[in-house]
Design an enzyme around this catalytic site. Structure first.
Site, PDB file in Angstrom:
ATOM      1  N   THR A 141      -2.166   7.012  12.791  1.00  0.00           N
ATOM      2  CA  THR A 141      -1.762   7.058  14.369  1.00  0.00           C
ATOM      3  C   THR A 141      -2.793   6.984  15.206  1.00  0.00           C
ATOM      4  OG1 THR A 141      -1.583   9.239  14.634  1.00  0.00           O
ATOM      5  CG2 THR A 141       0.378   8.471  13.672  1.00  0.00           C
ATOM      6  N   ASN A 142      -2.418   6.573  16.497  1.00  0.00           N
ATOM      7  CA  ASN A 142      -3.530   6.504  17.326  1.00  0.00           C
ATOM      8  C   ASN A 142      -4.146   7.868  17.926  1.00  0.00           C
ATOM      9  OD1 ASN A 142      -3.016   3.925  17.520  1.00  0.00           O
ATOM     10  ND2 ASN A 142      -2.229   3.851  19.644  1.00  0.00           N
ATOM     11  N   GLU A 143      -3.393   8.963  17.532  1.00  0.00           N
ATOM     12  CA  GLU A 143      -4.139  10.157  17.782  1.00  0.00           C
ATOM     13  C   GLU A 143      -5.097  10.540  16.661  1.00  0.00           C
ATOM     14  OE1 GLU A 143      -0.779   9.637  17.890  1.00  0.00           O
ATOM     15  OE2 GLU A 143      -0.331   9.940  19.880  1.00  0.00           O
ATOM     16  N   ILE A 179       0.685  -1.161   0.046  1.00  0.00           N
ATOM     17  CA  ILE A 179       0.105   0.106  -0.049  1.00  0.00           C
ATOM     18  C   ILE A 179       0.797   1.350   0.124  1.00  0.00           C
ATOM     19  CG2 ILE A 179      -1.620   1.369   1.453  1.00  0.00           C
ATOM     20  CD1 ILE A 179      -3.178  -1.476   2.011  1.00  0.00           C
ATOM     21  N   TYR A 233       0.338   4.912   0.300  1.00  0.00           N
ATOM     22  CA  TYR A 233      -0.335   5.936   0.445  1.00  0.00           C
ATOM     23  C   TYR A 233       0.494   7.255   1.093  1.00  0.00           C
ATOM     24  CZ  TYR A 233      -4.633   3.064   1.124  1.00  0.00           C
ATOM     25  OH  TYR A 233      -5.537   2.273   1.229  1.00  0.00           O
ATOM     26  N   SER A 234       1.279   6.890   1.965  1.00  0.00           N
ATOM     27  CA  SER A 234       1.990   7.981   2.643  1.00  0.00           C
ATOM     28  C   SER A 234       3.155   8.541   1.810  1.00  0.00           C
ATOM     29  CB  SER A 234       2.842   7.523   3.948  1.00  0.00           C
ATOM     30  OG  SER A 234       1.777   7.027   4.603  1.00  0.00           O
ATOM     31  N   GLU A 254      -8.184  -2.442   6.746  1.00  0.00           N
ATOM     32  CA  GLU A 254      -6.522  -2.478   7.641  1.00  0.00           C
ATOM     33  C   GLU A 254      -7.003  -2.486   9.224  1.00  0.00           C
ATOM     34  OE1 GLU A 254      -3.933   0.092   5.686  1.00  0.00           O
ATOM     35  OE2 GLU A 254      -2.389  -0.262   7.335  1.00  0.00           O
TER      36      GLU A 254
HETATM   37  C1  FAD Z   1       6.891   0.888   9.990  1.00  0.00           C
HETATM   38  C2  FAD Z   1       5.739   1.609   9.319  1.00  0.00           C
HETATM   39  C3  FAD Z   1       5.112   0.996   7.957  1.00  0.00           C
HETATM   40  C4  FAD Z   1       4.278   1.778   7.643  1.00  0.00           C
HETATM   41  N1  FAD Z   1       3.473   0.988   6.591  1.00  0.00           N
HETATM   42  C5  FAD Z   1       2.826   2.001   5.806  1.00  0.00           C
HETATM   43  C6  FAD Z   1       2.283   1.416   4.510  1.00  0.00           C
HETATM   44  O1  FAD Z   1       2.310   0.138   4.163  1.00  0.00           O
HETATM   45  N2  FAD Z   1       1.588   2.193   3.520  1.00  0.00           N
HETATM   46  C7  FAD Z   1       1.292   3.506   3.895  1.00  0.00           C
HETATM   47  O2  FAD Z   1       0.896   4.155   2.900  1.00  0.00           O
HETATM   48  N3  FAD Z   1       1.807   3.872   5.009  1.00  0.00           N
HETATM   49  C8  FAD Z   1       2.746   3.433   5.886  1.00  0.00           C
HETATM   50  N4  FAD Z   1       3.033   3.848   7.052  1.00  0.00           N
HETATM   51  C9  FAD Z   1       2.927   5.216   7.347  1.00  0.00           C
HETATM   52  C10 FAD Z   1       1.879   5.803   8.442  1.00  0.00           C
HETATM   53  O3  FAD Z   1       0.528   5.581   7.997  1.00  0.00           O
HETATM   54  C11 FAD Z   1       2.174   7.242   8.865  1.00  0.00           C
HETATM   55  O4  FAD Z   1       3.532   6.921   9.414  1.00  0.00           O
HETATM   56  C12 FAD Z   1       1.322   7.588   9.704  1.00  0.00           C
HETATM   57  O5  FAD Z   1       0.184   7.929   8.957  1.00  0.00           O
HETATM   58  C13 FAD Z   1       1.775   8.895  10.178  1.00  0.00           C
HETATM   59  O6  FAD Z   1       2.304   9.832   9.485  1.00  0.00           O
HETATM   60  P1  FAD Z   1       3.772  10.577   9.563  1.00  0.00           P
HETATM   61  O7  FAD Z   1       4.716   9.463   9.815  1.00  0.00           O
HETATM   62  O8  FAD Z   1       3.746  11.527   8.547  1.00  0.00           O
HETATM   63  O9  FAD Z   1       3.485  11.477  10.782  1.00  0.00           O
HETATM   64  P2  FAD Z   1       2.872  12.838  11.249  1.00  0.00           P
HETATM   65  O10 FAD Z   1       1.500  12.686  10.414  1.00  0.00           O
HETATM   66  O11 FAD Z   1       3.819  13.908  10.756  1.00  0.00           O
HETATM   67  O12 FAD Z   1       2.476  12.879  12.716  1.00  0.00           O
HETATM   68  C14 FAD Z   1       3.483  13.051  13.676  1.00  0.00           C
HETATM   69  C15 FAD Z   1       2.837  13.058  15.077  1.00  0.00           C
HETATM   70  O13 FAD Z   1       1.781  14.195  14.991  1.00  0.00           O
HETATM   71  C16 FAD Z   1       0.628  13.440  15.381  1.00  0.00           C
HETATM   72  N5  FAD Z   1      -0.444  14.432  14.587  1.00  0.00           N
HETATM   73  C17 FAD Z   1      -0.497  14.801  13.318  1.00  0.00           C
HETATM   74  N6  FAD Z   1      -1.719  15.146  12.991  1.00  0.00           N
HETATM   75  C18 FAD Z   1      -2.426  15.388  14.362  1.00  0.00           C
HETATM   76  C19 FAD Z   1      -3.609  15.568  14.591  1.00  0.00           C
HETATM   77  N7  FAD Z   1      -4.543  16.267  13.753  1.00  0.00           N
HETATM   78  N8  FAD Z   1      -4.197  15.619  15.430  1.00  0.00           N
HETATM   79  C20 FAD Z   1      -3.528  14.883  16.769  1.00  0.00           C
HETATM   80  N9  FAD Z   1      -2.216  14.663  16.411  1.00  0.00           N
HETATM   81  C21 FAD Z   1      -1.700  14.782  15.292  1.00  0.00           C
HETATM   82  C22 FAD Z   1       0.646  12.010  14.963  1.00  0.00           C
HETATM   83  O14 FAD Z   1      -0.330  11.219  15.855  1.00  0.00           O
HETATM   84  C23 FAD Z   1       2.271  11.637  15.171  1.00  0.00           C
HETATM   85  O15 FAD Z   1       2.225  11.429  16.729  1.00  0.00           O
HETATM   86  C24 FAD Z   1       3.876   3.142   8.016  1.00  0.00           C
HETATM   87  C25 FAD Z   1       4.659   3.698   8.833  1.00  0.00           C
HETATM   88  C26 FAD Z   1       5.642   2.962   9.612  1.00  0.00           C
HETATM   89  C27 FAD Z   1       6.468   3.672  10.707  1.00  0.00           C
END
Ligand code: FAD
Length: 388
Positions: free
Chosen positions: A371-373, A128, A130-131, A245
């Site tokens: 994320t859980n948030e 997948i 997306y990110s 998922e």
């Molecule tokens: C090992 C691993 C595997 C993954 N696998 C996949 C995959 O297969 N495909 C894919 O597409 N993605 C994948 N991901 C990506 C994952 O979905 C993202 O890391 C996640 O959505 C968070 O995005 P970010 O890392 O940009 O953090 P950010 O969005 O920058 O967040 C950083 C922190 O800020 C907090 N935060 C951000 N916005 C808010 C808000 N509005 N309110 C409160 N808190 C907030 C978050 O909760 C987090 O604690 C994976 C990530 C990891 C680490």
């Protein structure tokens, strides 16, 4: 919502157990070893195992019989995924539990025919995408573009954290087809063969040892027939896939609890001979209750899917619950074992290193699938009707 498992579902479960118990022990042992080593990378033995299940009619539990499935409900599908997970056997991960069900829901008849049958034949593994480096929680800001070109699109941009992409045959890619200001209303979803010209995949290894990737798309040609759903309507498909998922790519921590119980028992800590032993029994009992709650919450979500409802808040609640519980169980174990518990990948490591490995992997469960948030926001908005 009623969550009691019906008699016919219990019969399904006992038939499934009987079938799994009767499989070739070598096939099972090889798949289990590979799956324990890295569950995010279904490779040779895992694929062979899944192909065997497919040949024997034990895949696609909730998919229609015309596609080779069993035509049962999402509850049986969930029970199937759980049983395999608890045996530490591959359960089809993202391909069977996330992308396949979403294609069944939002794919057109041609896509369903092609992809579901190829998934069932064990030919296709999805990752997948997306990110992006600047689009995680705020996925609607993603910048990978799919520009219309002839009878298709040219895809350009960078993705990150596409887990399993280095062994995937196909990528499930969210890309911008509308203007950036359209946010989530300007996204489309594409199925892209991972070996398409213009794709570069580079590995990233996490602290828990999971192998994920970064992907560059450089004018990758994608036929319009590979777009799932209407142009600019990809958000619907993405959110449906994310719900699957959070529901099915589950990780009920029963297995970790068993590792902890076996270790504590072997160390003589559960015999009730000391005050500490009674205290530990209480903690184990609390974890065991939480594991059962986890299961019931997941079954409630599956029952909602079976009833044609979308378990937005329920899937998010379940995802937070199992992720944090898994972390807490591993943490209890390591507190007890002490410094020796940090030994991994060595014969004789306490609890075979599974608890320390679980703890090191646990940040992934807090982040993966959103994320859980962000899940807390979904629970407040969708579950309790609070303003965004
Ligand atoms: C090992 C691993 C595997 C993954 N696998 C996949 C995959 O297969 N495909 C894919 O597409 N993605 C994948 N991901 C990506 C994952 O979905 C993202 O890391 C996640 O959505 C968070 O995005 P970010 O890392 O940009 O953090 P950010 O969005 O920058 O967040 C950083 C922190 O800020 C907090 N935060 C951000 N916005 C808010 C808000 N509005 N309110 C409160 N808190 C907030 C978050 O909760 C987090 O604690 C994976 C990530 C990891 C680490």
């Amino acid at each position: 919502m009623k969550t009691v498992i019906a008699d016919e579902q219990l019969t399904f479960l006992s038939d499934l157990r009987e079938y799994l118990d009767g499989l070739d022990p070598e096939l099972v042992a090889a798949a289990r070893a590979e799956n324990i080593e890295d569950p995010m990378q279904p490779r040779t033995h895992c694929q062979a195992f899944l192909r065997q299940l497919g040949e024997d009619g034990w895949l696609g539990i909730s998919w229609p019989k015309e596609f080779g499935g069993q035509g049962r409900t999402d509850i049986e599908h969930w029970l199937f995924a759980e049983e395999l997970y608890n045996r530490r056997l591959p359960n089809g991960l993202l391909t069977f539990n996330v992308v396949g069900p979403t294609i069944m829901l939002h794919g057109n008849p041609d896509q369903r025919r092609e992809y579901i049958s190829r998934i069932m034949d064990g030919e296709i593994i999805f990752a997948i995408s997306y990110s992006e480096p600047d689009a995680g929680s705020d996925l609607a800001s993603l910048r990978t573009r799919a520009v219309a070109d002839g009878d298709g699109y040219l895809l350009s941009g960078q993705k990150i954290w596409s887990t399993g992409a280095s062994i995937a045959t196909h990528l499930w890619v969210a890309a911008r087809t509308g203007p950036p200001e359209a946010r989530h209303r300007g996204l489309s979803l594409f199925i892209v063969p991972a070996d398409s010209p213009g794709i570069t995949i580079t590995p990233i290894i996490t602290q828990g040892g999971e192998r994920t990737t970064s992907i560059f798309f450089d004018d990758v040609r994608v036929p319009a027939t590979q777009r799932v759903g209407a142009e600019n309507d990809g958000w619907k498909t993405i959110t449906a896939a994310l719900n699957f998922e959070r529901m099915f790519y589950h990780n009920e921590p029963r297995w970790e609890l068993r590792q902890l119980a076996e270790w504590a028992d072997g160390a003589g800590l559960l015999d009730g001979s000391t005050a500490e032993s009674y205290e530990l029994q209480t903690v184990m009992g609390e974890h065991a209750v939480d594991v059962e709650v986890c299961r019931l919450m997941a079954l409630r979500g599956a029952a909602m899917l079976a009833a044609g409802q979308v378990p937005y808040a329920e899937a998010s609640t379940n995802k937070i619950w199992w992720g944090e519980l898994r972390q807490n169980i591993c943490s209890t174990g390591l507190d007890l074992i002490g410094a020796e518990g940090t030994v991994v990948d060595t014969d004789g490591a306490p609890a075979s290193g599974h608890l320390v490995h679980g703890l090191m992997s646990s940040p992934v469960w807090r982040f993966g699938g959103g994320t859980n948030e962000i899940q807390l926001d979904i629970i407040a908005n969708r579950g309790w009707g609070m303003p965004r």
